[in-house]
Structure formats: structure tokens, C-alpha cells
Design a protein around this motif. Structure first.
Motif, PDB file in Angstrom:
ATOM      1  N   TYR A 241     -16.885  11.248  -6.080  1.00 25.00           N
ATOM      2  CA  TYR A 241     -15.649  10.864  -5.415  1.00 25.00           C
ATOM      3  C   TYR A 241     -15.864   9.609  -4.555  1.00 25.00           C
ATOM      4  CZ  TYR A 241     -11.737  11.014  -2.140  1.00 25.00           C
ATOM      5  OH  TYR A 241     -10.645  10.683  -1.363  1.00 25.00           O
ATOM      6  N   LEU A 242     -16.995   9.571  -3.846  1.00 22.36           N
ATOM      7  CA  LEU A 242     -17.288   8.382  -3.006  1.00 22.36           C
ATOM      8  C   LEU A 242     -17.506   7.138  -3.863  1.00 22.36           C
ATOM      9  CD1 LEU A 242     -19.627  10.032  -0.337  1.00 22.36           C
ATOM     10  CD2 LEU A 242     -17.280   9.212  -0.002  1.00 22.36           C
ATOM     11  N   LEU A 243     -18.196   7.301  -5.000  1.00 24.90           N
ATOM     12  CA  LEU A 243     -18.383   6.156  -5.902  1.00 24.90           C
ATOM     13  C   LEU A 243     -17.042   5.676  -6.434  1.00 24.90           C
ATOM     14  CD1 LEU A 243     -21.546   7.288  -7.949  1.00 24.90           C
ATOM     15  CD2 LEU A 243     -21.397   5.385  -6.327  1.00 24.90           C
ATOM     16  N   ALA A 244     -16.194   6.622  -6.804  1.00 22.90           N
ATOM     17  CA  ALA A 244     -14.868   6.237  -7.310  1.00 22.90           C
ATOM     18  C   ALA A 244     -14.052   5.556  -6.218  1.00 22.90           C
ATOM     19  CB  ALA A 244     -14.139   7.473  -7.821  1.00 22.90           C
ATOM     20  N   LEU A 245     -14.242   5.993  -4.990  1.00 23.15           N
ATOM     21  CA  LEU A 245     -13.525   5.386  -3.868  1.00 23.15           C
ATOM     22  C   LEU A 245     -13.985   3.944  -3.658  1.00 23.15           C
ATOM     23  CD1 LEU A 245     -11.418   6.104  -1.701  1.00 23.15           C
ATOM     24  CD2 LEU A 245     -13.321   6.782  -0.199  1.00 23.15           C
ATOM     25  N   ARG A 246     -15.324   3.718  -3.734  1.00 22.83           N
ATOM     26  CA  ARG A 246     -15.847   2.365  -3.557  1.00 22.83           C
ATOM     27  C   ARG A 246     -15.456   1.475  -4.740  1.00 22.83           C
ATOM     28  NH1 ARG A 246     -20.255   5.220  -1.002  1.00 22.83           N
ATOM     29  NH2 ARG A 246     -21.347   5.501  -2.973  1.00 22.83           N
ATOM     30  N   ALA A 247     -15.443   2.052  -5.940  1.00 22.83           N
ATOM     31  CA  ALA A 247     -15.032   1.272  -7.110  1.00 22.83           C
ATOM     32  C   ALA A 247     -13.578   0.862  -6.984  1.00 22.83           C
ATOM     33  CB  ALA A 247     -15.249   2.090  -8.384  1.00 22.83           C
ATOM     34  N   ARG A 248     -12.761   1.760  -6.502  1.00 24.24           N
ATOM     35  CA  ARG A 248     -11.352   1.425  -6.332  1.00 24.24           C
ATOM     36  C   ARG A 248     -11.183   0.289  -5.318  1.00 24.24           C
ATOM     37  NH1 ARG A 248      -7.297   4.172  -3.222  1.00 24.24           N
ATOM     38  NH2 ARG A 248      -8.849   3.851  -1.587  1.00 24.24           N
ATOM     39  N   ASP A 249     -11.987   0.370  -4.232  1.00 18.36           N
ATOM     40  CA  ASP A 249     -11.877  -0.664  -3.194  1.00 18.36           C
ATOM     41  C   ASP A 249     -12.329  -2.024  -3.701  1.00 18.36           C
ATOM     42  OD1 ASP A 249     -10.902   1.230  -1.466  1.00 18.36           O
ATOM     43  OD2 ASP A 249     -12.826   1.628  -0.490  1.00 18.36           O
ATOM     44  N   SER A 250     -13.408  -2.012  -4.546  1.00 20.04           N
ATOM     45  CA  SER A 250     -13.943  -3.301  -5.021  1.00 20.04           C
ATOM     46  C   SER A 250     -13.141  -3.859  -6.196  1.00 20.04           C
ATOM     47  CB  SER A 250     -15.415  -3.152  -5.422  1.00 20.04           C
ATOM     48  OG  SER A 250     -15.548  -2.236  -6.494  1.00 20.04           O
ATOM     49  N   LEU A 251     -12.589  -2.978  -7.000  1.00 20.55           N
ATOM     50  CA  LEU A 251     -11.875  -3.445  -8.189  1.00 20.55           C
ATOM     51  C   LEU A 251     -10.359  -3.454  -8.004  1.00 20.55           C
ATOM     52  CD1 LEU A 251     -13.906  -1.538 -10.929  1.00 20.55           C
ATOM     53  CD2 LEU A 251     -14.148  -3.940 -10.246  1.00 20.55           C
ATOM     54  N   GLY A 252      -9.910  -2.996  -6.852  1.00 23.19           N
ATOM     55  CA  GLY A 252      -8.484  -2.921  -6.648  1.00 23.19           C
ATOM     56  C   GLY A 252      -7.816  -4.280  -6.562  1.00 23.19           C
TER      57      GLY A 252
END
Length: 523
Positions: free
Chosen positions: A147-158
Motif C-alpha cells: 500500500y505504501l509503495l502504491a501510495l508513493r507511486a501514485r505521488d510520483s506518477l500522478g
């Protein structure tokens, strides 16, 4: 009703005479004596002429007259047949039970170990959302990291200019968040993970309902698996009461009916519930059906497995009714004494409906406004039966009436006592007995059936139905057995001297049933 001391032995004597039919006693009296004395207590009661009673109603014989003094001594009291509201109570005992719709079973949906427990004993009250225990699970930790990785991916790729990349990052975040939800991780804890940016070693499981813990299998340090129940929580703000209702009372209860409930351990307190369910099947041993009552229990005074007294109030509306104490029920017929005026009471057979609180519904035999005897009925019934018995025995063989004793005197009467022959359809029936002249006690009845050619019929089933021809005497029956000489024989008990009636019931294969009556004179 309290009977005066002076009347008790007399009342007992009268009952004894009525039950025995008075036959033997009357038959053995000295010829010079008159009608048997019945004691001073019944001296005011005289046999009254038989009356037809109310138009359309059948009046029984045995009407009697009671003098005012006698009426006062035996405590007669009358009642008026009237239209009145009838209420019946069906009473039973129930047991308080959990409302099965308000029970929650708590499981862990992942493998793990319990780190800490907050609800640590059975019976504890819990609120919805209150923590139950904390759980460590490798799967939960791994999912948090995802979940944390997905959260960081969303922040970087958003902020990517490619729409598909932005959508993929958001989709991965939503999937991992949903997985945590499905494992009963609260929204608050998921938000805390996102805010801190770190996975928690242990996550908390919360109660999904308000209620009381009725079962607890959780312990600190225990390993848990998805198939193991850890807590059972029951909401007792509403409970069920289960009870048994007898088969003959089921017609009076219905779903949706209001029910009154009382508690033996809380005198004076009345509760109201609703009948919610009636079992579609009957217990074959107890002849009862289960019923279920729903009841609010906001103060938790009702606890599972307590007993409760249940009253179903059945309102039958207004109907013609009489006091239940006025009815004399022999099991075969139901009789009341109708007040004909001037101290005269006439027995009348009636048909009754249901029994209610202190009253019977009258289906036929009485009309509203008529006056009936409501007390001392059994004394008048004894006198009435005695009058009927004496009247019936006046012309019976072996019974004395004045200076004459009635016994078979003609050849015809003697032959009737010995052997009788009758034609029924194409058959000839011959009834005889052993001994040839029946005597009081055990005798053998013998029936011969001959077809139109005179040959004996041996393929029948024979039943002898016999009774003494006087009011109030019971009916008995015996099965005939085929003897070697072609007669059907049965042993019968003709208990006392007098006139008896024997009905022969003949059943033959593929033929209609035959019935024929014979008269027996017993010495």
C-alpha cells in the motif's frame, strides 16, 4: 358450593343410587314397601311432568320440582343465558433466548498471532467500533508495504503527462487499500499508515456491533487462523421467548398477535410482546408446536434461559354464553337445568362451543334470556336420574312395582328370552345365549347366520354392542369368534337384572354392513 353437614350423607346416597341405576336395590326390596326413601334433604324434590321445553329444543325427561325451603337448604342459584363478551386465555411457559439475527461471530481473516486483547472476559458489554484485539500477521505487514509503495507511486506518477500511467498508479493504490478493508482494517488505521508512511507491526480488530460477549476464545499470544471463531457477540436489546402451545390451542393463536408476559421473579411487572412465528411442524411426543415471541429488552432485565409466563388473550366477541358451573358434562352429552318457574327445573341437552374464562359458548339448545340453574346442579341431576331410573324400571322384568313382579309369563316372552330369529335381507339371524336364560353376570351370546338356502355363513366379522335400556347406562361391545358348530360367540357381562338391548353388527367381504337389534331379558 358448600353443602350443609346434614346433606352430605344424603347427597352421597343419591349419587350412589343414580350411578348404580337403582336397579338391584329396587328389585330386592320387600313387596310391601313403597318407593325407596331418599332422605329429608331431598324430600322437597318431586318428579315433574315431562315438558317439551323451549320450542325447537329437546327437553330430557326427569324434570323435578324443588320447594322454596329445599332450594334454600341445598343452595340453588340461577343465572340468565345472555349475550356477553367472551375472552379466553391460552397460558404457557416460555424460555428467553437470543435473537439469532442479532448475533455476530468474530473471525480473523488472515493467519497471525494475537498481540494484545482489550475484551478479555465473557459477558463484557462492548460498543460498535470498540477494539477487541490486536493482530500481527506477515500478510498484513506485506500488504501495508504494498500500500505504501502504491501510495508513493501514485505521488510520483500522478503528474505524468500520460493518462494511462496516472490511471495505473491510482488503480494500484485503490486495490491495495481495498485489500486492507476486506481484512477488516479500519479506514482510520489505513489513513494512519498513509500519514506516517510506515507499516504497523500489529493492526487492531474492532467490534462490528453493540452487545455482550457470550463466547470468547481469544488469548494473548495465541496463533489464529481464518477458520477459528474468536468472539461471539449478542445484542440483547431485543430477545426472543420460545414456548410450546398444545395442539388443541393452536387454532386460537396467530402471527402478529399481542402477548402478555409476566415474570415470577418480578411480581407485578407486565411486559408486552408480539407473536412472530409459529412452527409449521408438531412434536409427535408432546403434541405441541413451538412459537416465538419478540420482545424489546432495553434494560437487559430479560436474560437468556430465564423462564417467563406467557398469556395469549383471545377475544371471541359477543356470543350467547352460560356459566361453566351450570353444565353437567357426562362426556357424551352436556345438560343444563332450565328454570321453568314455580320451583320446577327441566334438564335439557345442549351443544357447546369453546370454553372461555368462566363461561361456555352456547351453540344450540338455549336462547338468550332463559333462566338456568347455576349451582347445586349435581344434586338435581342425581334426583333427575333417579326419577328416570325408577320410571324405566317400573315395567322391567324382575323389578317390583307395588304388589306385582314382572317376569316372563307367556310362552312368547320366554321364547324371546331364550332364542330369537330375524330376517335381514337374504340372511336369517338367530340369537341365543348360554345359559339359555341370561343371568346377571357373565353370559355367552351366540349368533347364527344362514343364507337364503339355509347354509351357515362363516366369512363374517361380528361385533355385539349391548347396553341396558335405561337412561345413563353405558354401552359395551365384544367381538364374536366363529365356533365349530357355525355360531359366532362372544362373552359379555350383563351386570344386572332387567331388560337389555343387543345390536349385532355384521361385516362381510364386498357386501354392505348389516345391523340388527335384539331384546334380552336378564334374570
Amino acid at each position: 358450593m358448600t353443602i350443609p353437614k346434614a346433606l352430605k350423607p344424603i347427597g352421597i346416597a343419591i349419587l350412589s343410587l343414580a350411578l348404580a341405576g337403582g336397579g338391584y336395590w329396587l328389585g330386592t326390596r320387600n313387596r310391601k314397601q313403597d318407593v325407596p326413601e331418599r332422605g329429608d334433604a331431598m324430600a322437597g324434590m318431586q318428579s315433574a311432568p315431562e315438558s317439551s321445553g323451549h320450542e325447537g329444543h329437546t327437553a330430557a325427561s326427569g324434570a323435578i320440582t324443588v320447594s322454596p325451603e329445599q332450594s334454600r337448604l341445598i343452595g340453588t342459584r340461577t343465572a340468565v343465558v345472555e349475550m356477553r363478551p367472551l375472552v379466553k386465555k391460552v397460558r404457557t411457559v416460555g424460555i428467553v433466548a437470543y435473537d439469532e439475527r442479532r448475533i455476530a461471530n468474530i473471525y480473523s481473516k488472515v493467519d497471525g498471532w494475537i498481540d494484545n486483547i482489550f475484551v478479555d472476559f465473557t459477558g463484557k458489554a462492548v460498543k460498535k467500533g470498540e477494539p477487541l484485539f490486536t493482530l500481527y500477521s506477515q500478510d498484513l505487514v506485506a500488504t501495508q508495504e504494498e500500500y505504501l509503495l502504491a501510495l508513493r507511486a501514485r505521488d510520483s506518477l500522478g503528474s505524468s503527462s500520460i493518462k494511462e500511467i496516472r490511471a495505473g498508479a491510482q488503480s494500484l493504490l485503490d486495490v491495495t487499500r481495498q485489500r486492507l478493508r476486506l481484512w477488516d482494517i479500519s479506514e482510520q488505521e489505513i489513513d494512519d499508515i498513509a500519514a506516517t508512511g510506515r507499516a504497523k507491526r500489529s493492526l487492531t480488530v474492532y467490534s462490528p456491533v453493540d452487545g455482550f460477549v457470550i463466547k470468547k476464545d481469544a488469548a494473548r499470544g495465541m496463533r489464529v487462523m481464518p477458520d477459528r471463531e474468536l468472539y461471539t457477540i449478542a445484542d440483547l436489546s431485543s430477545v426472543w421467548i420460545t414456548a410450546d402451545v398444545y395442539e388443541f390451542e393452536l387454532a386460537d393463536v396467530r402471527v402478529g398477535q399481542n402477548v402478555s408476559i409476566s415474570l415470577s421473579y418480578s411480581p407485578g411487572r407486565k411486559l408486552n410482546g408480539r407473536l412472530a412465528w409459529i412452527s409449521p411442524v408438531l412434536d409427535e411426543k408432546t403434541r405441541t408446536a413451538k412459537v416465538r415471541i419478540e420482545l424489546a429488552n432495553q434494560d437487559f432485565a430479560l436474560k437468556p434461559d430465564m423462564y417467563a409466563n406467557i398469556d395469549f388473550d383471545i377475544d371471541a366477541g359477543k356470543k350467547v354464553a352460560i356459566p361453566d358451573e351450570a353444565v353437567l358434562d357426562s362426556g357424551v352429552r352436556k345438560v343444563v337445568f332450565v328454570d321453568a318457574g314455580q320451583g320446577r327445573f327441566t334438564p335439557r341437552e345442549i351443544k357447546l362451543g369453546g370454553k372461555y374464562e368462566g363461561y361456555y359458548e352456547v351453540l344450540s339448545g338455549l336462547d338468550a334470556g332463559e333462566k338456568i340453574l347455576a349451582s347445586a346442579s349435581f344434586l338435581l341431576d342425581s334426583e333427575s336420574r333417579l326419577q328416570e331410573a325408577m320410571g324405566a324400571m317400573a315395567g322391567m322384568p324382575g323389578m317390583e312395582t307395588g304388589d306385582k313382579q314382572n317376569v316372563p309369563t307367556t310362552k312368547t316372552e320366554t321364547k324371546a328370552a331364550l332364542s330369537q330369529e330375524k330376517k335381514v335381507d337374504d340372511a336369517t339371524l338367530t340369537l341365543s345365549s348360554r345359559p339359555e336364560m341370561p343371568k346377571a353376570g357373565e353370559n355367552t351370546l351366540r349368533l347364527r347366520i344362514a343364507d337364503k338356502s339355509g347354509k351357515p355363513v362363516k366369512d363374517s366379522k361380528i361385533t355385539f354392542v349391548y347396553n341396558m335400556t335405561m337412561p345413563g347406562m353405558g354401552v359395551s361391545e365384544a367381538q364374536g369368534q366363529l365356533a365349530a358348530d357355525g355360531f359366532y360367540e362372544a362373552k359379555v357381562n350383563l351386570a344386572m337384572a332387567g331388560e337389555w338391548e343387543a345390536t349385532v353388527v355384521i361385516r362381510r367381504p364386498a357386501q354392505k354392513e348389516l345391523r340388527e337389534k335384539f331384546r334380552l331379558v336378564v334374570k
